[in-house]
Design an enzyme around this catalytic site. Structure first.
Site, PDB file in Angstrom:
ATOM      1  CD  GLU A 174      43.345  37.745  48.920  1.00 45.92           C
ATOM      2  OE1 GLU A 174      43.665  38.817  48.391  1.00 45.92           O
ATOM      3  OE2 GLU A 174      44.180  36.958  49.427  1.00 45.92           O
ATOM      4  CG  HIS A 250      40.659  40.486  44.952  1.00 40.51           C
ATOM      5  ND1 HIS A 250      41.624  41.477  45.075  1.00 40.51           N
ATOM      6  CD2 HIS A 250      41.070  39.471  45.753  1.00 40.51           C
ATOM      7  CE1 HIS A 250      42.573  41.064  45.898  1.00 40.51           C
ATOM      8  NE2 HIS A 250      42.263  39.853  46.314  1.00 40.51           N
ATOM      9  CB  CYS A 369      41.707  48.371  44.893  1.00 40.90           C
ATOM     10  SG  CYS A 369      41.399  46.909  43.899  1.00 40.90           S
TER      11      CYS A 369
END
Length: 446
Positions: A174, A250, A369
Site C-alpha cells: 500500500e 492503513h 493521504c
C-alpha cells in the site's frame, strides 16, 4: 548540503466520485452514491498545496490517472466504440465499471514507497510504486503511476525506479500509507518504519477478522531489499488487527511521523511496548519523541472520523513542527481539545493549521493521504521536473485548468456519459503539456 522533505500531492481527477468502493474504509462506505464535486475537490487540494508552499515547503503535484479506464474494460471483454464499452459495462457489470472510473489515485500516499538517498546503499532516491492488490479499482493504478513518477523524477543520476511488486495478495503493498521515516535530520541516515497488517505465508500469526489487512510483511521486506536499505535502519511493526477491524485500513489513519517525532494512538500497534522499544533502540542516541494519544483523550472512532493521524506533520524553517489537519479535526470537540493542548506541551509540534479537504475526507482520505513525501538534497531538487513544482504561476495555471475542464457536480450515474470520457482525456492531454510529462496515458499512445 541542505536537505529537506518535499511533498508531492495527487491532483484530484475529473471523475472524482463517491461509489463506495473501498471495503474497510468507513468514510468511503458511508458516503457511497452521494454526489461529488470534482472541481471543488481539485481546488481544495490545490489550495492545500499552495498553503504549504507559502509556509516555505517544497511542494509538487502528481498527475491523476486516466478514467474511465477504457483499456481495462476492453481487457475484460467489453468491445466496440468507447461509447459502447461505457454503456455495456455500466449495464452488465456496474460494480466493475465503477471501479474503472475511480479517481482514487488522488491519494498519493498510496502511490509508492520512497527511500531517500541518505538511507540507500547507492545513495540515490528509490521509488517503488504500490501494487494495491487488495482493491480492484486501485490495482489498476501502478503501471501509470510508475510512468508519472519516472516523468516527475527523470534524472537517472539521482533517482531509481523499481517495478511494482507481483500482483498477488501475498505481496500486497500500500505504499507510503504503511511506511514512515524517522530521523534526526532529513539528510542523515534514518530509520524506515514499515507497518504491516498480516503475514502472508504464516496464517498462524494474528490477523484481522472482519476487514482485510492490505499490507503484508513480505511486501514490506521486499521493498526494503529493492531500496538497498540496511537492516539496522529498518523496523517492521504489525498494525493492531483489532483496529483494522474498526476501520483503520492503513497505518496512516492511526499514526504519523516526521523527523524525530512519532505521533500515534495508544492502540495503533500490535504488542505496542515491544514495538516502541525496538524503534527506540534502532533510532539510537538522538532524541526521539513518542507522542502517544490515549483512548481516554481521543477514542479510536473519533480518530477515524476526524482523521487526527491522517494529518501531515511538517518542519518549519524556524525549527518548529506544525500539523496540517483537516477542518474535521477542528469540528470534533475531543480532537480539537486534544490539539489545543498538544501545541502547549513540551514537544516539537507547536502549530496546527486547518484545511478544508472535505471532498477527499468524504471518500476516506485526509491531508496525509493526498501527499507523497520525498526527502531530498538541493541537487536532487534541481533534478526534479521543475514543471511539477508548485509556485504562484503554476498554482494559477492549474486552477484555470480545473475551471476549464472539471464538472461542478458528478453522480455515479454520470460516469457512463461518453462526454465525460472526452472531457477527461482532453483535460489530461493538456495537463501533460502543463507538467511536461510526455505521453504517460494509454489514450495518448493509440
Amino acid at each position: 548540503m541542505k536537505q529537506f522533505e518535499a511533498n508531492f500531492d495527487g491532483l484530484v481527477g475529473p471523475t472524482h466520485n463517491y461509489a463506495g468502493l473501498s471495503y474497510g474504509n468507513v468514510a468511503s462506505l458511508n458516503n457511497a452514491s452521494a454526489s461529488s464535486s470534482p472541481k471543488q475537490a481539485a481546488k481544495q487540494g490545490l489550495k492545500k498545496m499552495k498553503a504549504l508552499t507559502d509556509l516555505g515547503m517544497v511542494q509538487g503535484v502528481l498527475a491523476p490517472q486516466e478514467r474511465p479506464d477504457i483499456a481495462s474494460l476492453r481487457r475484460l471483454g467489453f468491445s466496440g466504440t468507447d461509447a459502447n464499452v461505457l454503456s455495456l459495462a455500466a449495464k452488465q457489470a456496474p460494480a466493475i465499471f465503477q471501479a474503472c472510473c475511480s479517481a482514487s489515485s488522488m491519494w498519493t500516499a498510496n502511490a509508492a514507497t520512497v527511500s531517500p538517498s541518505a538511507d540507500t546503499s547507492d545513495t540515490k532516491i528509490h521509488f517503488t510504486p504500490a501494487n494495491l492488490t487488495n482493491k480492484y479499482h486501485r490495482s489498476l493504478e501502478p503501471e501509470v503511476t510508475g510512468k508519472i513518477l519516472k516523468a516527475t523524477f527523470a534524472n537517472r543520476e539521482h533517482f531509481v525506479h523499481h517495478e511494482h511488486l507481483p500482483d498477488n495478495e501475498h505481496f500486497g503493498d500500500e505504499g507510503a500509507a504503511n511506511h514512515t521515516r524517522l530521523c534526526s535530520e532529513y539528510g542523515k541516515a534514518g530509520l524506515e518504519l514499515f507497518v504491516y497488517g498480516r503475514h502472508a505465508f504464516d496464517t498462524s500469526k494474528p490477523a484481522p477478522k472482519k476487514f482485510p489487512a492490505r499490507q503484508t510483511l513480505e511486501a514490506s521486506q521486499a521493498v526494503a531489499r529493492l531500496h538497498g536499505l540496511n537492516d539496522d535502519n529498518v523496523v517492521y511493526v504489525q498494525q493492531n488487527p483489532d483496529l483494522i477491524d474498526q476501520g483503520v485500513f492503513h497505518n496512516d489513519v492511526i499514526a504519523v511521523g516526521n523527523r524525530n517525532v512519532l505521533f500515534f494512538h495508544e492502540q495503533a500497534f500490535y504488542q505496542s511496548e515491544q514495538a516502541l522499544a525496538n524503534i527506540k533502540q534502532k533510532f539510537g542516541k538522538d532524541e526521539l519523541h513518542f507522542i502517544c494519544v490515549k483512548t481516554s483523550e481521543v477514542s479510536v472512532q473519533d480518530a477515524i472520523k476526524s482523521y487526527l493521524f491522517n494529518t501531515q506533520i511538517i518542519s518549519l524553517a524556524n525549527g518548529d513542527m506544525a500539523i496540517i489537519a483537516p477542518t474535521d479535526c477542528k469540528e470534533n470537540p475531543a480532537v480539537a481539545n486534544y490539539l489545543d493542548k498538544l501545541v502547549q506541551q513540551n514537544t516539537p509540534i507547536k502549530h496546527v493549521y486547518y484545511h478544508d479537504v472535505k471532498q477527499s475526507m468524504r471518500n476516506g482520505g485526509g491531508p496525509a493521504c493526498l501527499r507523497l513525501r520525498v526527502a531530498m538534497t538541493e541537487k536532487e531538487h534541481a533534478a526534479v521536473n521543475q514543471h511539477t513544482l508548485i509556485n504562484d504561476a503554476q498554482f494559477e495555471r492549474l486552477n484555470n485548468w480545473v475551471d476549464t475542464h472539471y464538472r461542478e457536480t458528478l453522480h455515479v450515474n454520470d460516469l457512463s456519459d461518453p462526454q465525460l470520457l472526452i472531457e477527461s482525456r482532453t483535460a489530461l492531454d493538456e495537463l501533460t503539456q502543463i507538467l511536461h510529462l510526455g505521453s504517460v496515458y494509454p489514450f495518448q499512445q493509440i
